[in-house]
Write a protein that holds these residues in place. Structure first.
Motif, PDB file in Angstrom:
ATOM      1  N   THR A 157      -3.994  -0.134  -4.977  1.00 29.43           N
ATOM      2  CA  THR A 157      -4.578  -0.190  -6.712  1.00 29.43           C
ATOM      3  C   THR A 157      -3.960   0.608  -7.527  1.00 29.43           C
ATOM      4  O   THR A 157      -3.841   2.369  -7.135  1.00 29.43           O
ATOM      5  CB  THR A 157      -5.489   0.150  -6.982  1.00 29.43           C
ATOM      6  OG1 THR A 157      -6.682   0.910  -6.293  1.00 29.43           O
ATOM      7  CG2 THR A 157      -7.200  -1.553  -6.288  1.00 29.43           C
ATOM      8  N   ALA A 158      -3.136   0.170  -8.805  1.00 23.36           N
ATOM      9  CA  ALA A 158      -2.999   1.991  -9.645  1.00 23.36           C
ATOM     10  C   ALA A 158      -3.719   2.165 -10.679  1.00 23.36           C
ATOM     11  O   ALA A 158      -4.911   1.582 -10.611  1.00 23.36           O
ATOM     12  CB  ALA A 158      -2.420   0.186 -10.825  1.00 23.36           C
TER      13      ALA A 158
ATOM     14  N   VAL B 288       0.723  -1.315   0.522  1.00 25.64           N
ATOM     15  CA  VAL B 288       0.079   0.009   0.073  1.00 25.64           C
ATOM     16  C   VAL B 288       1.058   1.361   0.190  1.00 25.64           C
ATOM     17  O   VAL B 288       1.670   1.437  -0.128  1.00 25.64           O
ATOM     18  CB  VAL B 288      -1.008  -0.164   1.090  1.00 25.64           C
ATOM     19  CG1 VAL B 288      -2.084  -1.200   1.321  1.00 25.64           C
ATOM     20  CG2 VAL B 288      -0.845  -0.349   2.636  1.00 25.64           C
ATOM     21  N   TYR B 289       0.339   2.649  -0.356  1.00 24.14           N
ATOM     22  CA  TYR B 289       0.686   3.581  -0.892  1.00 24.14           C
ATOM     23  C   TYR B 289       0.249   4.741   0.560  1.00 24.14           C
ATOM     24  O   TYR B 289      -1.303   4.847  -0.615  1.00 24.14           O
ATOM     25  CB  TYR B 289       1.214   4.430  -2.152  1.00 24.14           C
ATOM     26  CG  TYR B 289       2.099   5.491  -1.714  1.00 24.14           C
ATOM     27  CD1 TYR B 289       3.402   5.535  -1.969  1.00 24.14           C
ATOM     28  CD2 TYR B 289       1.705   6.544  -1.683  1.00 24.14           C
ATOM     29  CE1 TYR B 289       4.203   6.357  -2.165  1.00 24.14           C
ATOM     30  CE2 TYR B 289       2.588   8.014  -2.094  1.00 24.14           C
ATOM     31  CZ  TYR B 289       3.835   7.936  -2.322  1.00 24.14           C
ATOM     32  OH  TYR B 289       4.627   9.109  -2.004  1.00 24.14           O
ATOM     33  N   THR B 290       0.507   5.476   1.759  1.00 22.91           N
ATOM     34  CA  THR B 290       0.156   6.433   1.895  1.00 22.91           C
ATOM     35  C   THR B 290       0.025   7.175   2.385  1.00 22.91           C
ATOM     36  O   THR B 290       1.154   8.404   1.722  1.00 22.91           O
ATOM     37  CB  THR B 290      -0.165   5.746   3.389  1.00 22.91           C
ATOM     38  OG1 THR B 290      -0.731   4.240   4.423  1.00 22.91           O
ATOM     39  CG2 THR B 290      -0.900   6.389   4.543  1.00 22.91           C
ATOM     40  N   ILE B 291      -1.367   7.866   1.659  1.00 24.95           N
ATOM     41  CA  ILE B 291      -1.251   9.491   1.923  1.00 24.95           C
ATOM     42  C   ILE B 291      -2.411   9.655   2.416  1.00 24.95           C
ATOM     43  O   ILE B 291      -3.648  10.130   2.192  1.00 24.95           O
ATOM     44  CB  ILE B 291      -1.755  10.096   0.432  1.00 24.95           C
ATOM     45  CG1 ILE B 291      -0.013   9.669  -1.245  1.00 24.95           C
ATOM     46  CG2 ILE B 291      -2.140  11.837  -0.247  1.00 24.95           C
ATOM     47  CD1 ILE B 291      -0.877  10.844  -2.222  1.00 24.95           C
TER      48      ILE B 291
ATOM     49  N   LEU C 281       0.123   6.086  -9.193  1.00 26.02           N
ATOM     50  CA  LEU C 281       0.379   4.515  -8.052  1.00 26.02           C
ATOM     51  C   LEU C 281       0.388   3.696  -9.625  1.00 26.02           C
ATOM     52  O   LEU C 281      -0.808   3.684  -9.841  1.00 26.02           O
ATOM     53  CB  LEU C 281      -0.642   4.285  -7.473  1.00 26.02           C
ATOM     54  CG  LEU C 281       0.146   3.257  -6.530  1.00 26.02           C
ATOM     55  CD1 LEU C 281       1.601   3.789  -6.222  1.00 26.02           C
ATOM     56  CD2 LEU C 281      -0.858   3.787  -5.290  1.00 26.02           C
ATOM     57  N   SER C 282       1.714   3.239  -9.705  1.00 25.67           N
ATOM     58  CA  SER C 282       2.160   2.487 -10.357  1.00 25.67           C
ATOM     59  C   SER C 282       1.778   1.206  -9.134  1.00 25.67           C
ATOM     60  O   SER C 282       2.852   1.139  -9.113  1.00 25.67           O
ATOM     61  CB  SER C 282       3.051   1.771 -11.887  1.00 25.67           C
ATOM     62  OG  SER C 282       3.947   2.349 -11.337  1.00 25.67           O
TER      63      SER C 282
ATOM     64  N   ASP D 299       0.586   0.876 -19.177  1.00 23.08           N
ATOM     65  CA  ASP D 299       0.609   0.197 -18.274  1.00 23.08           C
ATOM     66  C   ASP D 299      -0.450   0.446 -17.206  1.00 23.08           C
ATOM     67  O   ASP D 299      -0.872  -0.461 -16.007  1.00 23.08           O
ATOM     68  CB  ASP D 299       1.549   1.318 -17.034  1.00 23.08           C
ATOM     69  CG  ASP D 299       1.028   2.740 -16.624  1.00 23.08           C
ATOM     70  OD1 ASP D 299      -0.426   2.752 -16.613  1.00 23.08           O
ATOM     71  OD2 ASP D 299       1.722   3.234 -15.638  1.00 23.08           O
ATOM     72  N   GLY D 300      -1.686   0.244 -17.392  1.00 24.48           N
ATOM     73  CA  GLY D 300      -2.401  -0.052 -17.651  1.00 24.48           C
ATOM     74  C   GLY D 300      -3.926   1.317 -16.940  1.00 24.48           C
ATOM     75  O   GLY D 300      -5.016   1.365 -16.303  1.00 24.48           O
ATOM     76  N   SER D 301      -3.124   2.618 -16.415  1.00 21.65           N
ATOM     77  CA  SER D 301      -3.630   3.692 -15.521  1.00 21.65           C
ATOM     78  C   SER D 301      -4.226   4.717 -16.711  1.00 21.65           C
ATOM     79  O   SER D 301      -3.810   4.823 -17.540  1.00 21.65           O
ATOM     80  CB  SER D 301      -2.417   3.995 -14.963  1.00 21.65           C
ATOM     81  OG  SER D 301      -1.453   5.218 -15.646  1.00 21.65           O
TER      82      SER D 301
END
Length: 781
Positions: A188-189, A178-181, A212-213, A593-595
Motif C-alpha cells: 500500500t502507498a 509488493v516491496y520487501t524490507i 512507497l508509491s 499522491d495520497g501518501s
C-alpha cells in the motif's frame, strides 16, 4: 500615753513573674516592703506590715535536637520546623512549683543531592526510584531516608536520549505488487517504518522509513454505441449490452504496469414508427411480405432502415371495417341500364351487387337494386383526374375513383330521364422518401433548398408523375451533434498525462479532436491541475506551565495534529497549545499522491521556581526587620516591591523599617522567564496598647545598689513628657520632664519618710495620642 503601731513581719516567696498583694498593692520583685494599714491594729492605731519577698527563678532546660528538612519537632504541643533557638514555658513544671523554661536549639539537616548523567536510546527507559523516564531532560527524584544523615536524598537525573538513525527510501511499484524490507512485504502507498535492532553506529536501533508509491494502471476510455443485437469486441471479449466495462491488458501501460480499458457502451434501440391502416372486411393488408386480415396491432422489423443505421420497427394499427347493405329503388328508361359496381342492369327486377369502396369508409357496400325500366337514353363517360382535383357532372363534383351515374331528368327525347354513367379514375400523387443525416454546422440541399436542422421536409413537383399529376418528395433529415467531453485531471508535480496530442507536465487546458461513431467531430477538453507536494514547516515553542503557545505550520492546505492533548483544534493550521508538560506534536498532511507527510513540533514547558518567604511579622513603629526569600533555583532573579514600586531589584533578603503596615510583593523569575510570586506583610503597631512599661513599686534608697532609685523602663511609645510623684496627702514631692532624671526618694534635698506615694506619668503614643498612667510606689528604709 503613746500607742505604738503594730508591726507584722511576713516572709514570702513567689515565682518570677507572679505578684504578691498586700493592702491592695502588688509586689513582683524580691525585697522588703512596708505597708501601713490605717487603723489596722487592735489599739485603733495604724498597723505596719513588713513583707520580705523572695523570687523563685524559673528552671531552664536546654535541649539540642536535629530534624530533617520538612519534618518538625514538638515541645509543649508546639511544632517547630525551622532551625533556630526556641523557648517554651511549662506552667508549674519546675520542682519548686514555678514554671520551667525549655530552650530548644533546633538544627535542620539538609537533604543530600546526587547528580546522575545517563544516556539511553530513543524508545528506551531509565529507572530511578521505581519511576521510568524516556524523554531527554533533567528530572528530580526524592529517595526517602536515602541520605547518610538519615534524611531524604535528592537525585537529579540529566537524561540524554540518543536518536535512532533513520534511513529514508523512496520506491514505487505497480498496483498489486509488493516491496520487501527486512523480510516484510508492503503493498500500500504511504510511509512504512521498519526497525533494525542495534543497527545504528551509536548502538541504538536504526529505522528505515519507506516512502512507497503505487503506480496505477493506465486507463483509457472508449465511448461507442451499437445497435440492439450487435456486439463490440475489446481484447477478444464481445460486449452486447449497454454499460461500462473494464478490461485489463497486462503490462500494457507506458509505466510498465497494466493498462485498463474502460468501455462506455451505448445500446441503440430500433426506431419505432406507428402506422395506422384500415381495410374492409374480406380484404388483406400486406406489408413487407406479411398479410394481415383482422383488426389488431402488428409489429414488423425493417432491417437497417432507421436514420441511425439500426433496424426500424413498424407498429401497424390495423382496423377491419364491416360491409353495409343498402336497398335502392331505381327507375330507368327502357333501353337504359343502371350501373352498379360496373354492372349494367337494363331490365326490371331486383338485383344484388357488391360495390367495392362504395361506403364512405372506403369499404365495399352491398346494394340491393329494385329496378324499374322505363324507356330512356343512357350516356357513358370515362374520365381520369389527379388526386386532389375534381370532375363535375350536372353540378356534382367527383374526386375519387369510381363509376358514377347522373340522371338528367327529362333529358331523353322520349321524355324519360337520360342517364350519364361516369367512370372516374383518380390517379395518386407520387411520393418519394429520403432519409439522411449531417453533422452540426453542415447543410443538406434538397430540391435546390439547403436544410441545416433536423426535421421532415416536403417538396411538390407539379405534373411530375407519369400520369401528369404532381409528385411529392419527403426528406427526413437528422443533424448529429458534435461530441464535447470536458474533464478535470489532477496530477502531482513531476508526473505527466497525454493530452493535447502530447505528454503534459504543466497546469493548463488541452484540447484533442476525434471522429465520433456518427462521423461527426468529437472534442475532448482536458483541464490539467499540477499539484505541488506537501512540505511541512513549523517551529518549536517554549512556554511556562499554565501559559499557551501559538503554533503554526506551512506547506499544506490541510493538516492534522496529534496528540490532541492541550490543543485548541487538531485539524487547523494554527492551533493554540496549552500542554501541562513538555509535549511533542506530530503534524500530518496528505501529499498530492495520497501518501502521508509528517513533521514534529515540540512545546517545551518550564516550571516556575519555588519561593519560600518569611512569614508575616509584627513590629512596633521604628523597629526594623530582615525579610528573606529562598528558592530551589540558584539562577533565578528575586524582586521585592510595594505598591509604590520596586524596593530591591535582585535580593534574596533585605532589611526594612516601614513607618506603617506594608505588604511586600515578591516576584521570582527563572532564566527561561517563568515566574512565581508571593507576598509578606509587615504589620507596624503605633498604638499604646502595644507598649510595655517597667515601673518599680518600691524604692529603698539605702545605697546598696538595689532599688535605690525610681526609674522607668519602657518601649512602644514616642516619649514620656512628664513624671510627677505625690505623698499621701496629695503634695507634689517630685516632678521632671526629663525621663532620665531618676527620683531617689527625697524632697527638697531631704529623705522622705517610708510610706506609700502616688506617681503620675504622662506621655505620647507612637500614633501621637497622649496617654497617662498612675500607680503607687513605697519607700522602704
Amino acid at each position: 500615753s503613746i500607742k505604738e503601731a503594730i508591726t507584722n513581719n511576713i516572709i514570702a516567696s513567689i515565682c518570677d513573674g507572679d505578684v504578691y498583694t498586700i493592702n491592695g498593692v502588688d509586689y513582683g520583685t524580691a525585697g522588703i516592703y512596708t505597708e501601713t494599714v490605717i487603723g489596722g491594729s487592735t489599739t485603733g492605731c495604724d498597723s505596719i506590715i513588713v513583707l520580705d519577698l523572695s523570687i523563685k527563678e524559673a528552671i531552664t532546660n536546654n535541649i539540642l535536637a536535629s530534624i530533617c528538612n520538612g519534618d518538625s519537632y514538638t515541645i509543649n504541643d508546639v511544632d517547630y520546623s525551622a532551625g533556630g533557638i526556641y523557648t517554651e514555658t511549662l506552667i508549674g513544671g519546675a520542682a519548686n512549683g514555678c514554671d520551667s523554661i525549655i530552650v530548644l536549639n533546633l538544627i535542620v539537616r539538609e537533604e543530600v543531592m546526587n547528580s546522575i548523567v545517563a544516556n539511553i536510546c530513543d524508545g528506551d527507559v531509565y529507572t530511578i526510584n521505581g519511576i521510568d523516564y524516556s524523554t531527554a531532560g533533567v528530572y528530580t527524584e526524592i529517595v526517602l531516608d536515602g541520605a547518610n544523615n538519615g534524611c531524604d536524598s535528592t537525585i537529579v537525573l540529566d537524561l540524554r536520549v540518543k536518536e535512532v538513525i533513520t534511513n529514508n527510501i523512496e520506491a514505487s511499484i505497480c498496483d498489486g505488487d509488493v516491496y520487501t524490507i527486512n523480510g516484510v512485504d508492503y503493498s500500500t502507498a504511504g510511509l512504512h517504518t521498519e526497525t533494525l535492532l542495534g543497527g545504528s553506529t551509536n548502538g541504538c536501533d536504526s529505522i528505515i522509513v519507506l516512502d512507497l508509491s503505487i503506480q496505477n494502471a493506465i486507463r483509457s476510455v472508449i465511448q461507442t454505441s451499437i445497435c440492439e443485437g450487435e456486439s463490440f469486441d475489446i481484447n477478444g471479449v464481445p460486449y452486447t449490452e449497454a454499460g461500462e466495462y473494464l478490461d485489463t491488458i497486462p503490462n500494457g501501460a507506458i509505466n510498465g504496469c497494466d493498462s485498463i480499458v474502460i468501455l462506455d457502451l451505448d445500446l441503440i434501440q430500433p426506431v419505432s414508427y406507428n402506422l395506422p391502416a384500415i381495410i374492409c372486411e374480406g380484404e388483406a393488408y400486406i406489408l413487407n411480405g406479411n398479410s394481415y386480415t383482422t383488426t389488431g396491432i402488428y409489429n414488423d422489423t425493417l432491417q437497417n432502415a432507421a436514420w441511425n443505421g439500426c433496424d426500424s420497427i413498424l407498429n401497424i394499427y390495423l382496423t377491419v371495417l364491416e360491409s353495409v347493405t343498402d336497398s335502392i329503388d331505381i327507375t330507368i328508361c327502357e333501353g337504359d341500364t343502371y350501373e352498379i359496381n360496373g354492372v349494367d342492369y337494363s331490365s326490371t327486377g331486383t338485383f344484388t351487387e357488391v360495390v367495392e369502396n362504395g361506403l364512405p369508409n372506403g369499404c365495399d357496400s352491398i346494394i340491393v337494386l329494385n329496378l324499374m325500366v322505363n324507356e330512356h337514353v343512357e350516356y357513358g363517360i370515362a374520365v381520369e383526374i389527379c388526386e386532389g382535383d375534381t370532375y363535375e357532372i350536372n353540378g356534382v363534383d367527383y374526386s375519387t375513383t369510381g363509376v358514377y351515374t347522373e340522371l338528367i331528368e327529362g333529358g331523353a327525347v322520349n321524355g324519360c330521364d337520360s342517364t350519364i354513367i361516369l367512370d372516374l379514375q383518380v390517379n395518386d400523387v407520387i411520393t418519394n422518401g429520403i432519409s439522411t443525416s449531417i453533422c452540426t454546422g453542415e447543410s443538406y440541399t434538397f430540391n435546390g433548398t439547403e436544410y441545416t436542422n433536423s426535421g421532415t421536409y416536403l417538396d411538390t413537383i407539379p405534373n411530375g408523375s407519369v400520369f401528369g399529376c404532381d409528385s411529392i418528395n419527403i426528406l427526413i433529415l437528422t443533424v448529429n451533434d458534435e461530441f464535447l467531453n470536458e474533464e478535470v485531471i489532477s496530477i502531482c508535480e513531476g508526473e505527466s498525462i497525454f493530452a493535447g496530442g502530447a505528454e503534459q507536465t504543466e497546469s493548463g487546458e488541452y484540447t484533442d479532436y476525434f471522429t465520433s461513431h456518427t462521423g461527426c467531430d468529437s472534442t475532448v477538453i482536458t483541464t490539467l491541475n499540477v499539484i505541488q507536494g506537501a512540505n511541512l514547516v513549523t517551529e518549536d515553542q517554549y512556554i511556562c506551565v499554565g501559559e499557551s503557545a501559538q503554533m503554526s505550520v506551512e506547506g499544506a492546505a490541510s493538516v492534522t495534529w496529534s496528540p490532541a492533548t492541550g490543543l485548541s483544534c487538531i485539524d487547523c493550521l494554527d492551533p493554540i497549545a496549552s500542554p501541562s508538560g513538555t509535549t511533542t506534536y506530530i503534524i500530518q498532511a496528505t501529499d498530492c499522491d495520497g501518501s502521508l507527510v509528517e513533521t514534529t513540533a515540540t512545546v517545551y514547558v518550564d516550571y516556575p521556581p519555588e519561593l519560600v518567604l518569611t512569614e508575616d511579622v509584627t513590629l512596633l513603629q521604628g523597629e526594623s526587620v530582615t525579610l528573606t526569600a529562598t528558592t530551589n533555583d540558584p539562577n533565578a532573579t528575586i524582586e521585592w516591591s510595594t505598591n509604590a514600586g520596586v524596593v530591591c531589584a535582585n535580593c534574596t533578603e533585605f532589611t526594612t523599617n516601614p513607618t506603617g503596615t506594608t505588604t511586600y510583593f515578591v516576584n521570582i523569575t527563572s532564566e527561561s522567564g517563568c515566574e512565581n510570586s508571593d507576598q509578606v506583610t509587615v504589620l507596624v503597631n503605633n498604638d499604646c496598647k502595644y507598649s510595655t512599661f517597667e515601673i518599680p513599686n518600691i524604692v529603698s534608697p539605702n545605697g546598696d545598689g538595689f532599688n535605690d532609685y525610681f526609674e522607668l523602663k519602657y518601649e512602644g511609645v514616642s516619649e514620656i513628657s512628664i513624671l510627677r510623684i505625690y505623698n499621701r496627702w496629695g503634695e507634689l514631692v517630685f516632678e521632671t520632664e526629663d525621663i532620665d532624671n531618676k527620683w531617689d526618694g527625697t524632697f527638697r534635698g531631704q529623705a522622705l519618710n517610708p510610706g506609700v506615694y502616688v506617681y503620675y506619668i504622662e506621655g505620647v503614643c507612637l500614633d501621637n495620642e497622649i496617654f497617662t498612667k498612675t500607680g503607687n510606689v513605697t519607700i522602704l528604709k
